[in-house]
Design a protein around this motif. Structure first.
Motif, PDB file in Angstrom:
ATOM      1  N   PRO A 182       0.804  -1.222   0.000  1.00 39.17           N
ATOM      2  CA  PRO A 182       0.000   0.000   0.000  1.00 39.17           C
ATOM      3  C   PRO A 182       0.839   1.276   0.000  1.00 39.17           C
ATOM      4  CG  PRO A 182      -0.059  -1.044   2.162  1.00 39.17           C
ATOM      5  CD  PRO A 182       0.679  -1.976   1.239  1.00 39.17           C
ATOM      6  N   GLN A 183       2.126   1.159   0.286  1.00 39.96           N
ATOM      7  CA  GLN A 183       2.991   2.334   0.279  1.00 39.96           C
ATOM      8  C   GLN A 183       3.268   2.815  -1.143  1.00 39.96           C
ATOM      9  OE1 GLN A 183       3.838   3.975   3.126  1.00 39.96           O
ATOM     10  NE2 GLN A 183       2.470   2.463   4.034  1.00 39.96           N
ATOM     11  N   ILE A 184       3.371   1.882  -2.074  1.00 35.38           N
ATOM     12  CA  ILE A 184       3.629   2.234  -3.475  1.00 35.38           C
ATOM     13  C   ILE A 184       2.371   1.926  -4.267  1.00 35.38           C
ATOM     14  CG2 ILE A 184       5.012   1.784  -5.523  1.00 35.38           C
ATOM     15  CD1 ILE A 184       7.287   0.895  -3.675  1.00 35.38           C
ATOM     16  N   GLN A 185       1.758   2.979  -4.816  1.00 36.80           N
ATOM     17  CA  GLN A 185       0.514   2.797  -5.556  1.00 36.80           C
ATOM     18  C   GLN A 185       0.732   2.707  -7.058  1.00 36.80           C
ATOM     19  OE1 GLN A 185      -2.103   5.959  -4.283  1.00 36.80           O
ATOM     20  NE2 GLN A 185      -2.619   4.886  -2.401  1.00 36.80           N
ATOM     21  N   ALA A 186       1.871   3.169  -7.550  1.00 40.73           N
ATOM     22  CA  ALA A 186       2.123   3.104  -8.990  1.00 40.73           C
ATOM     23  C   ALA A 186       3.601   3.322  -9.284  1.00 40.73           C
ATOM     24  CB  ALA A 186       1.296   4.148  -9.734  1.00 40.73           C
ATOM     25  N   LEU A 187       4.052   2.731 -10.371  1.00 38.40           N
ATOM     26  CA  LEU A 187       5.402   2.919 -10.894  1.00 38.40           C
ATOM     27  C   LEU A 187       5.263   3.731 -12.179  1.00 38.40           C
ATOM     28  CD1 LEU A 187       8.456   2.237 -10.904  1.00 38.40           C
ATOM     29  CD2 LEU A 187       7.854   0.153 -12.173  1.00 38.40           C
ATOM     30  N   LEU A 188       5.830   4.929 -12.205  1.00 40.33           N
ATOM     31  CA  LEU A 188       5.748   5.820 -13.359  1.00 40.33           C
ATOM     32  C   LEU A 188       7.100   5.801 -14.069  1.00 40.33           C
ATOM     33  CD1 LEU A 188       3.989   8.845 -11.585  1.00 40.33           C
ATOM     34  CD2 LEU A 188       2.977   6.725 -12.466  1.00 40.33           C
ATOM     35  N   CYS A 189       7.122   5.285 -15.285  1.00 44.68           N
ATOM     36  CA  CYS A 189       8.382   5.058 -16.004  1.00 44.68           C
ATOM     37  C   CYS A 189       8.562   6.040 -17.147  1.00 44.68           C
ATOM     38  CB  CYS A 189       8.401   3.647 -16.585  1.00 44.68           C
ATOM     39  SG  CYS A 189       8.299   2.350 -15.361  1.00 44.68           S
ATOM     40  N   ASP A 190       9.690   6.730 -17.150  1.00 47.25           N
ATOM     41  CA  ASP A 190      10.097   7.536 -18.292  1.00 47.25           C
ATOM     42  C   ASP A 190      10.496   6.577 -19.407  1.00 47.25           C
ATOM     43  OD1 ASP A 190      10.912   9.821 -19.785  1.00 47.25           O
ATOM     44  OD2 ASP A 190      12.967   9.533 -19.134  1.00 47.25           O
ATOM     45  N   MET A 191      10.559   7.034 -20.640  1.00 42.94           N
ATOM     46  CA  MET A 191      10.880   6.137 -21.748  1.00 42.94           C
ATOM     47  C   MET A 191      12.297   6.368 -22.282  1.00 42.94           C
ATOM     48  SD  MET A 191       8.751   5.415 -25.251  1.00 42.94           S
ATOM     49  CE  MET A 191       9.246   6.889 -26.128  1.00 42.94           C
ATOM     50  N   ASP A 192      12.511   7.500 -22.911  1.00 45.35           N
ATOM     51  CA  ASP A 192      13.770   7.760 -23.608  1.00 45.35           C
ATOM     52  C   ASP A 192      14.937   7.829 -22.636  1.00 45.35           C
ATOM     53  OD1 ASP A 192      12.574   7.987 -26.189  1.00 45.35           O
ATOM     54  OD2 ASP A 192      11.875   9.975 -25.646  1.00 45.35           O
ATOM     55  N   GLY A 193      15.858   6.891 -22.762  1.00 47.41           N
ATOM     56  CA  GLY A 193      17.049   6.865 -21.937  1.00 47.41           C
ATOM     57  C   GLY A 193      16.854   6.212 -20.582  1.00 47.41           C
ATOM     58  N   THR A 194      15.624   5.876 -20.225  1.00 47.61           N
ATOM     59  CA  THR A 194      15.344   5.216 -18.953  1.00 47.61           C
ATOM     60  C   THR A 194      14.853   3.799 -19.189  1.00 47.61           C
ATOM     61  OG1 THR A 194      14.801   7.338 -17.952  1.00 47.61           O
ATOM     62  CG2 THR A 194      14.052   5.382 -16.795  1.00 47.61           C
ATOM     63  N   LEU A 195      13.781   3.660 -19.945  1.00 43.82           N
ATOM     64  CA  LEU A 195      13.237   2.352 -20.285  1.00 43.82           C
ATOM     65  C   LEU A 195      14.083   1.717 -21.398  1.00 43.82           C
ATOM     66  CD1 LEU A 195      10.852   0.346 -19.886  1.00 43.82           C
ATOM     67  CD2 LEU A 195       9.667   1.596 -21.687  1.00 43.82           C
ATOM     68  N   SER A 196      14.375   2.516 -22.385  1.00 48.41           N
ATOM     69  CA  SER A 196      15.164   2.023 -23.525  1.00 48.41           C
ATOM     70  C   SER A 196      16.038   3.148 -24.058  1.00 48.41           C
ATOM     71  CB  SER A 196      14.230   1.509 -24.627  1.00 48.41           C
ATOM     72  OG  SER A 196      13.437   2.573 -25.101  1.00 48.41           O
ATOM     73  N   ASP A 197      17.024   2.739 -24.834  1.00 49.13           N
ATOM     74  CA  ASP A 197      17.930   3.723 -25.428  1.00 49.13           C
ATOM     75  C   ASP A 197      17.378   4.114 -26.791  1.00 49.13           C
ATOM     76  OD1 ASP A 197      19.982   5.363 -26.147  1.00 49.13           O
ATOM     77  OD2 ASP A 197      21.449   3.769 -26.406  1.00 49.13           O
ATOM     78  N   THR A 198      16.389   5.003 -26.785  1.00 54.54           N
ATOM     79  CA  THR A 198      15.753   5.418 -28.030  1.00 54.54           C
ATOM     80  C   THR A 198      16.425   6.637 -28.660  1.00 54.54           C
ATOM     81  OG1 THR A 198      14.179   6.690 -26.740  1.00 54.54           O
ATOM     82  CG2 THR A 198      13.495   4.486 -27.435  1.00 54.54           C
ATOM     83  N   GLU A 199      17.304   7.275 -27.912  1.00 56.70           N
ATOM     84  CA  GLU A 199      17.935   8.492 -28.430  1.00 56.70           C
ATOM     85  C   GLU A 199      18.652   8.231 -29.757  1.00 56.70           C
ATOM     86  OE1 GLU A 199      17.652  12.134 -28.477  1.00 56.70           O
ATOM     87  OE2 GLU A 199      17.107  11.277 -26.539  1.00 56.70           O
ATOM     88  N   VAL A 200      19.220   7.052 -29.903  1.00 57.48           N
ATOM     89  CA  VAL A 200      19.920   6.710 -31.136  1.00 57.48           C
ATOM     90  C   VAL A 200      18.977   6.765 -32.339  1.00 57.48           C
ATOM     91  CG1 VAL A 200      19.624   4.196 -30.867  1.00 57.48           C
ATOM     92  CG2 VAL A 200      21.524   5.080 -32.215  1.00 57.48           C
ATOM     93  N   PHE A 201      17.714   6.374 -32.153  1.00 60.13           N
ATOM     94  CA  PHE A 201      16.751   6.395 -33.255  1.00 60.13           C
ATOM     95  C   PHE A 201      16.396   7.824 -33.655  1.00 60.13           C
ATOM     96  CE2 PHE A 201      15.685   2.400 -30.898  1.00 60.13           C
ATOM     97  CZ  PHE A 201      16.269   1.534 -31.812  1.00 60.13           C
ATOM     98  N   TRP A 202      16.276   8.689 -32.660  1.00 59.89           N
ATOM     99  CA  TRP A 202      15.990  10.093 -32.964  1.00 59.89           C
ATOM    100  C   TRP A 202      17.171  10.746 -33.671  1.00 59.89           C
ATOM    101  CZ3 TRP A 202      11.183  11.129 -33.024  1.00 59.89           C
ATOM    102  CH2 TRP A 202      10.308  10.537 -32.118  1.00 59.89           C
ATOM    103  N   GLN A 203      18.390  10.426 -33.258  1.00 61.52           N
ATOM    104  CA  GLN A 203      19.562  10.993 -33.923  1.00 61.52           C
ATOM    105  C   GLN A 203      19.692  10.485 -35.355  1.00 61.52           C
ATOM    106  OE1 GLN A 203      22.793  10.246 -31.191  1.00 61.52           O
ATOM    107  NE2 GLN A 203      22.171  11.911 -29.848  1.00 61.52           N
TER     108      GLN A 203
ATOM    109  N   MET B 147      17.189  -0.893 -21.233  1.00 57.58           N
ATOM    110  CA  MET B 147      18.215  -0.505 -20.279  1.00 57.58           C
ATOM    111  C   MET B 147      18.380  -1.624 -19.246  1.00 57.58           C
ATOM    112  SD  MET B 147      19.189   2.287 -21.551  1.00 57.58           S
ATOM    113  CE  MET B 147      20.015   3.427 -20.479  1.00 57.58           C
ATOM    114  N   PRO B 148      19.585  -1.786 -18.713  1.00 57.10           N
ATOM    115  CA  PRO B 148      19.820  -2.854 -17.734  1.00 57.10           C
ATOM    116  C   PRO B 148      18.858  -2.772 -16.552  1.00 57.10           C
ATOM    117  CG  PRO B 148      21.891  -1.845 -18.406  1.00 57.10           C
ATOM    118  CD  PRO B 148      20.788  -0.999 -18.991  1.00 57.10           C
ATOM    119  N   GLY B 149      18.257  -3.908 -16.213  1.00 62.14           N
ATOM    120  CA  GLY B 149      17.382  -4.013 -15.058  1.00 62.14           C
ATOM    121  C   GLY B 149      15.930  -3.624 -15.292  1.00 62.14           C
ATOM    122  N   VAL B 150      15.621  -3.009 -16.416  1.00 62.29           N
ATOM    123  CA  VAL B 150      14.266  -2.516 -16.666  1.00 62.29           C
ATOM    124  C   VAL B 150      13.251  -3.651 -16.731  1.00 62.29           C
ATOM    125  CG1 VAL B 150      12.792  -1.501 -18.469  1.00 62.29           C
ATOM    126  CG2 VAL B 150      14.849  -0.314 -17.721  1.00 62.29           C
ATOM    127  N   LEU B 151      13.546  -4.693 -17.470  1.00 58.40           N
ATOM    128  CA  LEU B 151      12.589  -5.785 -17.619  1.00 58.40           C
ATOM    129  C   LEU B 151      12.327  -6.474 -16.283  1.00 58.40           C
ATOM    130  CD1 LEU B 151      13.748  -7.245 -21.045  1.00 58.40           C
ATOM    131  CD2 LEU B 151      11.976  -5.540 -20.589  1.00 58.40           C
TER     132      LEU B 151
END
Length: 168
Positions: free
Chosen positions: A6-27, A94-98
């Motif tokens: 009950p202490q943690i009600q949700a996990l809010l995940c950023d995407m670019d550079g946190t969940l995955s390395d998407t910056e390379v696709f944008w570049q 990113m390492p550990g995300v899954l």
């Protein structure tokens, strides 16, 4: 909302550079736009100037610094199309995300993807996840103020009915 913690009600995940390395696709998309629509010799190509800025600011940089003669909306759509093309099947997590997503799911903690990227990109990234899913996605299309403003995270907590101070 019931979770096993009950202490943690949700996990809010950023995407670019946190969940995955998407910056390379944008570049890659930016380099392709410059090569096909601009002046590749101007400014030495895209750099870190576009990391962490809005799609509009990135498009303006391509137009103004690299002579890309397209409207901002056209540039944004082209960048999204090119990035999506590159992402297909090539997303690296990113390492550990899954493991984190699996642990949150096992603990009954809802997960929300929070990104400034357009919803089409967020959905493409989520579709690449091997089995994990998100209970909600808050994309750049869903908010009027982008990160680092708090609106995307407040909307994510609201989408789940979670107290924002109990979100990670």
């Amino acid at each position: 909302m019931a979770t096993s913690n009950p202490q943690i009600q949700a996990l809010l995940c950023d995407m670019d550079g946190t969940l995955s390395d998407t910056e390379v696709f944008w570049q890659q998309a930016e380099r392709r736009i410059i090569a096909e629509y601009g002046n590749p010799t101007a400014g030495g190509g895209p750099s870190h100037q576009t990391i962490g800025v809005s799609m509009e600011a990135s498009a303006a940089l391509l137009r103004d610094q690299y002579g890309v003669a397209l409207e901002i909306d056209q540039l944004i759509q082209l960048a999204v199309d090119f990035a999506l093309e590159s992402m297909s099947g090539g997303v690296k997590w990113m390492p550990g995300v899954l493991a984190l997503l699996d642990e949150a799911e096992a603990a009954g903690i809802p997960r929300v993807l929070v990104t400034s990227s357009p919803s089409s990109v967020a959905r493409a990234i989520v579709s690449e996840l091997p089995g994990q899913s998100f209970d909600a996605i808050i994309s750049g299309d869903d908010v009027s103020s982008h990160k680092p403003e708090p609106e995307p995270y407040l909307r994510a907590a609201e989408a789940l009915g979670a107290e924002v101070q109990r979100c990670v």
